[in-house]
Design a protein around this motif. Structure first.
Motif, PDB file in Angstrom:
ATOM      1  N   ALA A 179       0.820  -1.207   0.000  1.00 38.29           N
ATOM      2  CA  ALA A 179       0.000   0.000   0.000  1.00 38.29           C
ATOM      3  C   ALA A 179       0.859   1.265   0.000  1.00 38.29           C
ATOM      4  N   ALA A 180       1.930   1.264   0.788  1.00 36.34           N
ATOM      5  CA  ALA A 180       2.794   2.445   0.849  1.00 36.34           C
ATOM      6  C   ALA A 180       3.468   2.687  -0.501  1.00 36.34           C
ATOM      7  N   ASP A 181       3.860   1.610  -1.187  1.00 36.76           N
ATOM      8  CA  ASP A 181       4.458   1.758  -2.515  1.00 36.76           C
ATOM      9  C   ASP A 181       3.451   2.365  -3.489  1.00 36.76           C
ATOM     10  N   ALA A 182       2.210   1.896  -3.424  1.00 38.09           N
ATOM     11  CA  ALA A 182       1.173   2.429  -4.309  1.00 38.09           C
ATOM     12  C   ALA A 182       0.933   3.903  -4.045  1.00 38.09           C
ATOM     13  N   GLU A 183       0.909   4.282  -2.776  1.00 39.33           N
ATOM     14  CA  GLU A 183       0.666   5.687  -2.428  1.00 39.33           C
ATOM     15  C   GLU A 183       1.822   6.575  -2.877  1.00 39.33           C
ATOM     16  N   ARG A 184       3.061   6.071  -2.749  1.00 35.17           N
ATOM     17  CA  ARG A 184       4.208   6.851  -3.228  1.00 35.17           C
ATOM     18  C   ARG A 184       4.161   6.974  -4.748  1.00 35.17           C
ATOM     19  N   ALA A 185       3.765   5.899  -5.417  1.00 32.84           N
ATOM     20  CA  ALA A 185       3.663   5.945  -6.879  1.00 32.84           C
ATOM     21  C   ALA A 185       2.612   6.952  -7.314  1.00 32.84           C
ATOM     22  N   ARG A 186       1.508   6.995  -6.606  1.00 36.56           N
ATOM     23  CA  ARG A 186       0.459   7.975  -6.935  1.00 36.56           C
ATOM     24  C   ARG A 186       0.996   9.398  -6.784  1.00 36.56           C
ATOM     25  N   PRO A 197       6.681   8.840 -15.640  1.00 35.31           N
ATOM     26  CA  PRO A 197       7.673   7.789 -15.924  1.00 35.31           C
ATOM     27  C   PRO A 197       6.985   6.539 -16.457  1.00 35.31           C
ATOM     28  N   SER A 198       7.767   5.620 -16.997  1.00 40.20           N
ATOM     29  CA  SER A 198       7.237   4.316 -17.391  1.00 40.20           C
ATOM     30  C   SER A 198       6.960   3.508 -16.125  1.00 40.20           C
ATOM     31  N   LEU A 199       6.264   2.387 -16.271  1.00 34.93           N
ATOM     32  CA  LEU A 199       5.981   1.537 -15.116  1.00 34.93           C
ATOM     33  C   LEU A 199       7.287   1.055 -14.489  1.00 34.93           C
ATOM     34  N   GLU A 200       8.250   0.677 -15.312  1.00 32.41           N
ATOM     35  CA  GLU A 200       9.529   0.202 -14.786  1.00 32.41           C
ATOM     36  C   GLU A 200      10.244   1.305 -14.018  1.00 32.41           C
ATOM     37  N   GLN A 201      10.251   2.526 -14.573  1.00 26.73           N
ATOM     38  CA  GLN A 201      10.891   3.649 -13.890  1.00 26.73           C
ATOM     39  C   GLN A 201      10.163   3.988 -12.600  1.00 26.73           C
ATOM     40  N   LEU A 202       8.832   3.955 -12.657  1.00 31.08           N
ATOM     41  CA  LEU A 202       8.033   4.271 -11.476  1.00 31.08           C
ATOM     42  C   LEU A 202       8.303   3.260 -10.366  1.00 31.08           C
ATOM     43  N   ALA A 203       8.358   1.979 -10.719  1.00 36.97           N
ATOM     44  CA  ALA A 203       8.627   0.949  -9.719  1.00 36.97           C
ATOM     45  C   ALA A 203      10.010   1.131  -9.106  1.00 36.97           C
ATOM     46  N   ALA A 204      10.996   1.469  -9.943  1.00 33.69           N
ATOM     47  CA  ALA A 204      12.354   1.671  -9.436  1.00 33.69           C
ATOM     48  C   ALA A 204      12.395   2.846  -8.465  1.00 33.69           C
ATOM     49  N   PHE A 211       5.720  -5.600 -11.559  1.00 32.65           N
ATOM     50  CA  PHE A 211       4.525  -6.395 -11.325  1.00 32.65           C
ATOM     51  C   PHE A 211       4.018  -6.251  -9.893  1.00 32.65           C
ATOM     52  N   ALA A 212       4.932  -6.119  -8.944  1.00 32.87           N
ATOM     53  CA  ALA A 212       4.505  -5.911  -7.555  1.00 32.87           C
ATOM     54  C   ALA A 212       3.799  -4.567  -7.416  1.00 32.87           C
ATOM     55  N   LEU A 213       4.328  -3.545  -8.084  1.00 32.57           N
ATOM     56  CA  LEU A 213       3.690  -2.232  -8.028  1.00 32.57           C
ATOM     57  C   LEU A 213       2.321  -2.269  -8.697  1.00 32.57           C
ATOM     58  N   LEU A 214       2.235  -2.952  -9.821  1.00 35.34           N
ATOM     59  CA  LEU A 214       0.957  -3.044 -10.527  1.00 35.34           C
ATOM     60  C   LEU A 214      -0.104  -3.702  -9.649  1.00 35.34           C
ATOM     61  N   ARG A 215       0.255  -4.798  -8.973  1.00 36.07           N
ATOM     62  CA  ARG A 215      -0.690  -5.473  -8.075  1.00 36.07           C
ATOM     63  C   ARG A 215      -1.089  -4.559  -6.927  1.00 36.07           C
ATOM     64  N   ALA A 216      -0.102  -3.900  -6.311  1.00 38.21           N
ATOM     65  CA  ALA A 216      -0.385  -3.044  -5.165  1.00 38.21           C
ATOM     66  C   ALA A 216      -1.241  -1.851  -5.562  1.00 38.21           C
TER      67      ALA A 216
END
Length: 284
Positions: A179-186, A197-204, A211-216
């Protein structure tokens, strides 16, 4: 595209819609429409949705499943709940929708419903022909310029829905590990909406895998990051249009490639084109 007697924008194929904000009713948006082929993609609202279906069938896709709402039913959606909508029969659906703000709902809840904390609807759809009529009467009174009647009817139907079908806003069930990763990504997407950023850049950036970020993110917000970003861009474009910004300028500011790109997504999510939305706000 023409208008009917109330100023509703006609879109062909028997479709028409009017999305507006009565100047004397702060904290409330109104949408009255008949849609046939139009479909709403997955999106959310900052405030609440109280919608009376007046003709045909509307299919609403919610986290718990798909509802089929017909005349006499009232659809209730809490803030930030991802959902879709489309016609459930060939002739489409007609409805009158109230979009009350969180502040307006909280005010009525505190005054008459005795609810503590942030109120939330506990039902997605109810059969209530009287409430459905009250919602359509709010629209008629507002369109006639009768703010006293519109406000009275509005508070009456909101109080009725809260007293019968509400409680403390349910807490979201999320995977706490992500959840914290998702909130930071938002937060990253909000800050860099025009150049995300791209999904890969955002996850990094948030320290996880794509894939973990996408699920979260799906668990936390009910949709993948790219869908959430489109919804967020439209929300910000609405604020810009309400402030008088031209659609072409708003499109570039929020990250759409051009005005047609904004037009397409804005119309799908809001239900009317950005130009019509801006004109209604200017008239109000």
């Amino acid at each position: 595209m023409g208008t009917d007697g109330s100023g509703a924008r006609r879109a062909g194929r028997g479709e028409w819609a009017r999305h507006w904000q009565p100047a004397q009713l702060p904290g409330l948006d109104l949408l009255r429409a008949h849609y046939v082929r139009h479909t709403f993609p997955r999106h959310t609202h900052e405030g609440y949705v109280i919608a009376a279906v007046t003709g045909g069938i509307e299919e609403i896709g919610l986290p718990a499943g798909t509802l089929r709402a017909g005349p006499g039913s009232v659809v209730l959606i809490n803030p930030e709940v991802a959902h879709t909508a489309r016609a459930g029969v060939p002739e489409g659906w007609a409805y009158a929708t109230l979009y009350p703000s969180r502040d307006l709902i909280a005010e009525v809840a505190a005054e008459v419903a005795g609810l503590r904390g942030t109120p939330g609807f506990t039902a997605d759809m109810v059969a209530d022909a009287d409430a459905s009529r009250m919602i359509t009467e709010v629209h008629r009174a507002a369109e006639a310029g009768n703010a006293l009647a519109a406000d009275t009817l509005l508070r009456g139907v909101v109080a009725r829905m809260l007293a019968r079908h509400a409680g403390p806003l349910p807490a979201r069930t999320v995977r706490r590990a992500g959840a914290a990763d998702a909130e930071r990504a938002r937060s990253v997407l909000e800050e860099r909406m025009a150049r995300p950023p791209s999904l890969e850049q955002l996850a990094a950036e948030v320290g996880t895998s794509p894939f973990a970020l996408l699920r979260a993110f799906r668990d936390r917000y009910g949709m993948p990051p790219h869908t959430w970003l489109t919804d967020a861009r439209v929300r910000r474009a609405r604020l810009l249009l309400e402030a008088g910004t031209a659609p072409a300028e708003a499109a570039v500011t929020v990250g759409f490639t051009d005005q047609p790109h904004l037009n397409r997504h804005f119309t799908r999510i809001v239900g009317v084109p950005p130009g019509a939305y801006r004109r209604e706000r200017a008239a109000g």
